[in-house]
Write an enzyme that holds these catalytic residues in place. Structure first.
Site, PDB file in Angstrom:
ATOM      1  CE  LYS A 221      -3.671   4.351  -0.411  1.00 18.61           C
ATOM      2  NZ  LYS A 221      -2.317   4.489   0.107  1.00 18.61           N
ATOM      3  NE  ARG A 255      -3.411   8.408   5.401  1.00 15.90           N
ATOM      4  CZ  ARG A 255      -4.248   8.575   4.400  1.00 15.90           C
ATOM      5  NH1 ARG A 255      -4.663   7.526   3.692  1.00 15.90           N
ATOM      6  NH2 ARG A 255      -4.684   9.780   4.087  1.00 15.90           N
TER       7      ARG A 255
HETATM    8  C1  7PJ Z   1      -1.429   7.487   2.114  1.00 15.42           C
HETATM    9  C2  7PJ Z   1      -1.162   8.707   2.712  1.00 15.42           C
HETATM   10  C3  7PJ Z   1      -0.627   6.364   2.472  1.00 15.42           C
HETATM   11  C4  7PJ Z   1       0.547   7.820   3.979  1.00 15.42           C
HETATM   12  C5  7PJ Z   1      -2.786   8.929   1.303  1.00 15.42           C
HETATM   13  C6  7PJ Z   1      -5.627   7.485   0.127  1.00 15.42           C
HETATM   14  C7  7PJ Z   1      -4.748   8.397  -0.630  1.00 15.42           C
HETATM   15  N1  7PJ Z   1      -0.185   8.895   3.645  1.00 15.42           N
HETATM   16  N2  7PJ Z   1      -2.028   9.614   2.189  1.00 15.42           N
HETATM   17  N3  7PJ Z   1       0.348   6.598   3.410  1.00 15.42           N
HETATM   18  N4  7PJ Z   1      -2.458   7.639   1.244  1.00 15.42           N
HETATM   19  N5  7PJ Z   1       1.520   7.957   4.880  1.00 15.42           N
HETATM   20  O1  7PJ Z   1      -6.017   7.736   1.273  1.00 15.42           O
HETATM   21  O2  7PJ Z   1      -6.000   6.463  -0.473  1.00 15.42           O
HETATM   22  O3  7PJ Z   1      -0.753   5.240   1.980  1.00 15.42           O
HETATM   23  S1  7PJ Z   1      -4.012   9.699   0.357  1.00 15.42           S
END
Ligand code: 7PJ
Length: 276
Positions: A221, A255
């Site tokens: 990020k 994630r």
């Molecule tokens: C997240 C997401 C996160 C959850 C994205 C990226 C942007 N879903 N979808 N949490 N980020 N739950 O992958 O940097 O932080 S998209």
């Protein structure tokens, strides 16, 4: 801690990794690579082999400034991949969407978890999830993706994020989604400055205090871009540091884009935090 999913219970006694699969032409870190369903499937399969318990399929980029996509476009991107993964039965399927129609289709085609950066606030979203047995991830975001990084403001970021998640948790319970099916996420980078993100990670235990599993998405990020002054493809070491800290502060689901490396970091951190 456990999470209830269609047909099974997922043990979160030690944290697990959710691999990111973007089926978008414009995602900020791997845009365009996996638009072809067979390529997407092969990549998802590799993430499962590398230690992902879940693969999170996203058909709409939520990066700052991204433009919205239509329901039809998102369905066209996601449904073939969900179908293919469900058939192959290699691991758990999460779908990253805020659109009720996409949630419905994902559920019909075998998704195990609906990951909504909008915390099921769209009309009909709560009802669709409640009528199924999928798990849901409720994420906090201030504003909307297109403008959320313009001027994020909080008086007390931890209290406000925790308060919002608590309120969405209650809305889910009231709609008939059992507590065992719910995950929460502070939404790192979604309407937050670098300082907000750091404070949230420092106090992640307060988000864990809501009593349901916490998901942390920190991989690659922009906070790492700001801290390290590195482009998105040079943020692996920073991402692993943040994943490790999130595990130390109680996160249950990490994630991540770099699944093999993150799975190692999470296992090592978990051994320290939770024992062998
Ligand atoms: C997240 C997401 C996160 C959850 C994205 C990226 C942007 N879903 N979808 N949490 N980020 N739950 O992958 O940097 O932080 S998209």
């Amino acid at each position: 801690m456990h999470l209830s999913l269609p047909g099974q219970t997922l043990d979160l006694g030690t944290p697990i990794v959710m691999g990111v699969l973007n089926v978008t032409p414009d995602s900020f870190s791997d845009g365009g690579r996996f638009v072809e369903p067979e390529h997407a499937f092969a990549y998802a399969d590799q993430m499962f082999r590398h230690g992902a318990a879940l693969v999170d399929i996203g058909g709409e980029s939520t990066r700052p400034g991204a433009s919205p996509v239509s329901v039809e476009e998102e369905l066209d991107r996601i449904v073939p991949v969900v179908k293919r993964l469900y058939q192959a039965n290699r691991g758990l399927i999460s779908v990253d969407t805020s659109k009720p129609q996409v949630m419905q289709a994902a559920i019909e085609h075998g998704a195990h978890l609906i990951n909504d950066v909008n915390a099921l606030q769209a009309d009909g979203a709560l009802e669709i999830c409640a009528a199924s047995d999928v798990a849901v991830c409720l994420m906090h975001m201030q504003g909307q993706p297109r403008t959320m990084q313009n001027e994020p403001h909080y008086d007390d970021v931890v209290a406000e994020v925790a308060g919002f998640l608590q309120q969405r948790l209650q809305a889910c319970l009231a709609a008939g989604i059992a507590r065992e099916r719910i995950v929460v996420d502070p939404g790192f980078g979604f309407g937050k400055t670098l300082e907000h993100n750091l404070i949230l990670l420092q106090h992640l235990d307060q988000i864990c205090g809501l009593g349901v599993p916490v998901l942390a998405g920190l991989s690659r990020k922009s906070m790492l871009g700001l801290l390290l002054d590195r482009p998105v493809d040079e943020r692996l070491a920073g991402s692993l540091a943040l994943a490790t800290l999130a595990v130390c502060r109680g996160a249950s689901i990490i994630r991540a884009h770099d699944v093999a490396e993150t799975a190692d970091a999470v296992r090592v951190a978990a051994a320290v935090v939770y024992g062998l």
